[in-house]
Design a protein around this motif. Structure first.
Motif, PDB file in Angstrom:
ATOM      1  N   GLY A   1       0.813  -1.209   0.000  1.00  0.00           N
ATOM      2  CA  GLY A   1       0.000   0.000   0.000  1.00  0.00           C
ATOM      3  C   GLY A   1       0.849   1.264   0.000  1.00  0.00           C
ATOM      4  N   ALA A   2       1.996   1.219   0.684  1.00  0.00           N
ATOM      5  CA  ALA A   2       2.840   2.417   0.738  1.00  0.00           C
ATOM      6  C   ALA A   2       3.336   2.767  -0.668  1.00  0.00           C
ATOM      7  CB  ALA A   2       4.018   2.187   1.694  1.00  0.00           C
TER       8      ALA A   2
ATOM      9  N   HIS B   1      -1.833   7.410   6.674  1.00  0.00           N
ATOM     10  CA  HIS B   1      -0.648   6.551   6.746  1.00  0.00           C
ATOM     11  C   HIS B   1       0.608   7.365   6.396  1.00  0.00           C
ATOM     12  CE1 HIS B   1       1.973   3.099   5.486  1.00  0.00           C
ATOM     13  NE2 HIS B   1       1.413   2.606   6.581  1.00  0.00           N
TER      14      HIS B   1
ATOM     15  N   THR C   1      -5.193   3.810   9.718  1.00  0.00           N
ATOM     16  CA  THR C   1      -4.446   2.681  10.267  1.00  0.00           C
ATOM     17  C   THR C   1      -4.767   2.437  11.738  1.00  0.00           C
ATOM     18  OG1 THR C   1      -2.723   3.436   8.780  1.00  0.00           O
ATOM     19  CG2 THR C   1      -2.103   1.710  10.332  1.00  0.00           C
TER      20      THR C   1
ATOM     21  N   ASP D   1      -6.998   6.379  -0.202  1.00  0.00           N
ATOM     22  CA  ASP D   1      -6.171   5.298   0.350  1.00  0.00           C
ATOM     23  C   ASP D   1      -7.104   4.324   1.061  1.00  0.00           C
ATOM     24  OD1 ASP D   1      -4.512   3.570   1.605  1.00  0.00           O
ATOM     25  OD2 ASP D   1      -3.509   5.066   2.875  1.00  0.00           O
TER      26      ASP D   1
ATOM     27  N   ALA E   1      -6.265   1.201   1.412  1.00  0.00           N
ATOM     28  CA  ALA E   1      -5.407   0.033   1.647  1.00  0.00           C
ATOM     29  C   ALA E   1      -6.082  -0.893   2.658  1.00  0.00           C
ATOM     30  CB  ALA E   1      -4.037   0.485   2.156  1.00  0.00           C
TER      31      ALA E   1
ATOM     32  N   ASN F   1      -5.756  -2.859  -0.708  1.00  0.00           N
ATOM     33  CA  ASN F   1      -4.889  -3.990  -0.368  1.00  0.00           C
ATOM     34  C   ASN F   1      -5.697  -5.243  -0.042  1.00  0.00           C
ATOM     35  OD1 ASN F   1      -2.799  -2.161  -0.429  1.00  0.00           O
ATOM     36  ND2 ASN F   1      -2.053  -2.612   1.625  1.00  0.00           N
TER      37      ASN F   1
ATOM     38  N   HIS G   1      -4.514  -7.882   0.783  1.00  0.00           N
ATOM     39  CA  HIS G   1      -3.837  -8.613   1.863  1.00  0.00           C
ATOM     40  C   HIS G   1      -4.228  -8.087   3.248  1.00  0.00           C
ATOM     41  CE1 HIS G   1      -0.459  -5.473   1.653  1.00  0.00           C
ATOM     42  NE2 HIS G   1      -0.760  -5.481   2.923  1.00  0.00           N
ATOM     43  N   LYS G   2      -5.041  -7.050   3.300  1.00  0.00           N
ATOM     44  CA  LYS G   2      -5.489  -6.589   4.616  1.00  0.00           C
ATOM     45  C   LYS G   2      -6.873  -7.195   4.907  1.00  0.00           C
ATOM     46  CE  LYS G   2      -2.690  -2.387   4.834  1.00  0.00           C
ATOM     47  NZ  LYS G   2      -1.528  -2.943   5.508  1.00  0.00           N
TER      48      LYS G   2
ATOM     49  N   GLN H   1       1.450 -10.600   0.472  1.00  0.00           N
ATOM     50  CA  GLN H   1       1.403  -9.166   0.209  1.00  0.00           C
ATOM     51  C   GLN H   1       0.752  -8.912  -1.147  1.00  0.00           C
ATOM     52  OE1 GLN H   1       2.577  -7.049   2.402  1.00  0.00           O
ATOM     53  NE2 GLN H   1       3.016  -5.160   1.334  1.00  0.00           N
TER      54      GLN H   1
HETATM   55  C1  LIG Z   1      -4.338   3.225   5.614  1.00  0.00           C
HETATM   56  C2  LIG Z   1      -3.095   2.516   5.190  1.00  0.00           C
HETATM   57  N1  LIG Z   1      -2.504   2.886   4.033  1.00  0.00           N
HETATM   58  C3  LIG Z   1      -1.388   2.293   3.587  1.00  0.00           C
HETATM   59  C4  LIG Z   1      -0.796   1.277   4.311  1.00  0.00           C
HETATM   60  C5  LIG Z   1       0.464   0.657   3.783  1.00  0.00           C
HETATM   61  O1  LIG Z   1       0.228  -0.628   3.310  1.00  0.00           O
HETATM   62  P1  LIG Z   1       1.422  -1.680   3.155  1.00  0.00           P
HETATM   63  O2  LIG Z   1       1.739  -2.170   4.532  1.00  0.00           O
HETATM   64  O3  LIG Z   1       0.867  -2.745   2.259  1.00  0.00           O
HETATM   65  O4  LIG Z   1       2.585  -0.966   2.525  1.00  0.00           O
HETATM   66  C6  LIG Z   1      -1.363   0.868   5.512  1.00  0.00           C
HETATM   67  C7  LIG Z   1      -0.734  -0.180   6.315  1.00  0.00           C
HETATM   68  O5  LIG Z   1      -1.048  -0.421   7.440  1.00  0.00           O
HETATM   69  C8  LIG Z   1      -2.553   1.489   5.964  1.00  0.00           C
HETATM   70  O6  LIG Z   1      -3.151   1.144   7.107  1.00  0.00           O
END
Ligand SMILES: Cc1ncc(COP(=O)(O)O)c(C=O)c1O
Length: 226
Positions: free
Chosen positions: A57-58, A96, A153, A178, A180, A207, A209-210, A217
């Motif tokens: 996600g980052a 994030h 997060t 976002d 994710a 994502n 994977h979440k 991943q």
């Molecule tokens: C809101 C949010 N954005 C982005 C991310 C980043 O995702 P990744 O861990 O897959 O890089 C996270 C990770 O916890 C998140 O909670």
């Protein structure tokens, strides 16, 4: 297909080289189809648009900033940041860290990632966004990009996407969501409304994977325009 077949499929997909159709025709087609389905679920007409699976996600969030900059200031690709005015990005104080990091890594500067105030439930206050856009313009900066988080997060807060989209349209800014963490709620009839307005975004991070429990991943960056 059993759950086990699915896990093996995911494993093969993400452990394989997918650079080109010639190297991995089946996996490249799987990626295209899966991303198209995800865009349909977001609500973009016919699932049109673009996207990639990325390492996380980052990185997907960083791609969103890159794509926004390319859309508004394509000459940065050849001439560098000196070809653009002093750009600023906006994101919630609870978003994030990857948005701030994108600002640093891509040469905007962390100080040009402006943090937005949130309410008692951790959601962006839209009036604060508009006030900060006006303030930045008065100081000679050029607002470029707004990140709305769908599932922060720590609090799991959902920013009010429709209100933020109204402001982005008014000032012609790129809107990224976002999702994710919270993107998985798009699959829920009961909770999907928390992401209402996501179809108005220019780009989305989601994502699997979440919340969707994919065990490796797996992040997608999805873009509304090709
Ligand atoms: C809101 C949010 N954005 C982005 C991310 C980043 O995702 P990744 O861990 O897959 O890089 C996270 C990770 O916890 C998140 O909670």
């Amino acid at each position: 297909m059993t759950y086990c077949d699915f896990l093996v499929g995911v494993f093969l997909f993400f452990s394989s080289n997918r650079f080109t159709y010639e190297i991995a025709p089946v996996f490249v087609l799987m990626e295209q189809l899966t991303l198209k389905k995800m865009r349909e679920i977001i609500g973009w007409p016919n699932g049109d648009g673009d996207g990639l699976f990325s390492p996380g996600g980052a990185i997907s969030n960083m791609y969103s900033v890159m794509v926004a900059r390319y859309k508004y200031f394509p000459e940065v690709k050849t001439k560098g940041m000196s070809a653009a005015p002093q750009l600023v990005l906006f994101t919630s104080e609870h978003s994030h860290y990857s948005i701030k990091r994108a600002g640093a890594v891509l040469g905007f500067g962390r100080e040009n990632v402006i943090l937005l105030k949130t309410d008692e439930r951790g959601r962006v206050i839209p009036a604060d966004l508009e006030a900060k856009i006006i303030d930045a313009k008065q100081k000679g900066y050029v607002p470029l990009f707004v990140n709305a988080t769908a599932g922060t997060t720590v609090y799991g807060a959902f920013d009010p996407i429709n209100d933020i989209a109204d402001i982005c349209e008014k000032y012609n800014l790129w809107l990224h969501v976002d999702g994710a963490w919270g993107g998985g709620l798009l699959m829920s009839r009961k909770h999907r409304h928390k992401l209402s307005g996501i179809d108005r975004a220019n780009s989305v991070t989601w994502n699997p994977h979440k919340m969707m429990g994919v065990p490796l991943q797996c992040s997608a960056i999805l873009v509304r325009d090709k």
